[in-house]
Design a protein around this motif. Structure first.
Motif, PDB file in Angstrom:
ATOM      1  N   UNK A  77       0.819  -1.220   0.000  1.00  0.00           N
ATOM      2  CA  UNK A  77       0.000   0.000   0.000  1.00  0.00           C
ATOM      3  C   UNK A  77       0.849   1.266   0.000  1.00  0.00           C
ATOM      4  N   UNK A  78       2.074   1.181   0.505  1.00  0.00           N
ATOM      5  CA  UNK A  78       2.903   2.379   0.668  1.00  0.00           C
ATOM      6  C   UNK A  78       3.200   3.066  -0.665  1.00  0.00           C
ATOM      7  N   UNK A  79       3.254   2.290  -1.747  1.00  0.00           N
ATOM      8  CA  UNK A  79       3.577   2.861  -3.059  1.00  0.00           C
ATOM      9  C   UNK A  79       2.470   3.751  -3.598  1.00  0.00           C
ATOM     10  N   UNK A  80       1.301   3.694  -2.984  1.00  0.00           N
ATOM     11  CA  UNK A  80       0.148   4.420  -3.514  1.00  0.00           C
ATOM     12  C   UNK A  80      -0.307   5.548  -2.585  1.00  0.00           C
ATOM     13  N   UNK A  81       0.582   5.969  -1.677  1.00  0.00           N
ATOM     14  CA  UNK A  81       0.251   7.028  -0.725  1.00  0.00           C
ATOM     15  C   UNK A  81       1.077   8.278  -1.014  1.00  0.00           C
ATOM     16  N   UNK A  82       0.584   9.415  -0.572  1.00  0.00           N
ATOM     17  CA  UNK A  82       1.272  10.688  -0.798  1.00  0.00           C
ATOM     18  C   UNK A  82       2.292  11.000   0.280  1.00  0.00           C
ATOM     19  N   UNK A  83       2.070  10.444   1.464  1.00  0.00           N
ATOM     20  CA  UNK A  83       2.926  10.794   2.601  1.00  0.00           C
ATOM     21  C   UNK A  83       2.902   9.652   3.614  1.00  0.00           C
TER      22      UNK A  83
END
Length: 285
Positions: A77-83
């Motif tokens: 999921x981290x690859x699809x977050x802004x921050x």
């Protein structure tokens, strides 16, 4: 006066038995909030990791306050977050996503949840010199960093994916001090030298039967904890109790991480004692 309303949920795989909806919605009710918590079970919906961006887009567009994330998507999921929060960035694992001002912010409340569970559930004189941890995935990264912060002298990691264990050990040593985390290659010898054991794998969960540690390796001087809470007594904990070990189930970690996640979603402090009572009551047959 309009009742505050929050749309939240959980992204994961094979999560139909999750008690997270009850945990969050009952706390919302107690605080006079209208909180709706939905399960997004990618297995049940015929979806996979490649569908995460589309799902996040839909949730953000629908006005969700945020979502929790569980196995096996905490790292993907981290690859699809802004921050990412500093802790989430440190361990590369997210279990809570907040939608705010058009941005997706990732947090990890598992570290707090696991550490609080150990503080509250183990004897004050429990030893943390050497600990063996099974699992180096998303949940394992959180428990490992929590163990470092609790003062573990040497943490030995075991994972079927050797490279994943090596990467986690390197990350732990970079943050917490060289040599404190190692990758194990002899489980019997490591357990024989350990003060405690952590199961940070899904083994023992419904659908993943068995135990991460062979029963003959267990001895009374060990403390043993499991992050699994469904069932509450896993095979590992049953074997450990029969061997005379101090045991700690995964319910406390689940409650404490939910306390922090609730605060991220709503901006309000949750009541851990109330959430724990509700959780325990829901687990009774």
């Amino acid at each position: 006066m309009t009742q505050p309303r929050y749309l939240t949920g959980l992204i994961g795989r094979d999560i139909q038995a999750s008690l997270s909806p009850m945990l969050h919605e009952s706390e919302g009710d107690a605080q006079g909030l209208r909180l709706i918590y939905r399960l997004f079970d990618l297995a049940a919906d015929g979806m996979g990791v490649e569908d995460l961006p589309r799902l996040l887009d839909a949730l953000q567009l629908a006005g969700f306050a945020g979502v929790n994330v569980t196995h096996p998507y905490k790292q993907a999921i981290t690859a699809h977050l802004d921050e990412l929060s500093p802790q989430a960035q440190q361990i590369g694992s997210v279990n809570t996503v907040v939608f705010s001002a058009g941005r997706r912010i990732g947090y990890n409340t598992d570290i707090y949840g696991f550490a609080q569970n150990l503080r509250a559930g183990l004897s004050p004189d429990a030893r943390f010199g050497r600990v063996v941890q099974m699992g180096a995935g998303g949940a394992g990264a959180a428990t490992a960093h929590a163990l470092m912060e609790l003062g573990v002298g040497e943490l030995t990691l075991f994972d079927p994916a050797q490279q994943r264990a090596q990467e986690l050990a390197a990350a732990l040593n970079a943050v917490h001090g060289a040599g404190r985390a190692i990758v194990g290659d002899d489980l019997p010898a490591s357990v024989a030298a350990a003060d405690g054991i952590v199961n940070a794998t899904p083994i023992g969960m419904k659908g993943y039967p068995g135990s991460a540690i062979p029963q003959p390796l267990l001895r009374p001087a060990l403390w043993v904890t499991d992050i699994v809470y469904f069932p509450l007594e896993t095979q590992l904990l049953r074997d450990a109790r029969e061997a005379g070990c101090a045991t700690l189930d995964g319910s406390g970690m689940t409650v404490y991480q939910a306390v922090r996640a609730f605060e991220h979603f709503t901006g309000r402090a949750a009541d851990p004692q109330r959430m724990s009572r509700n959780f325990r009551a829901a687990l009774k047959p």
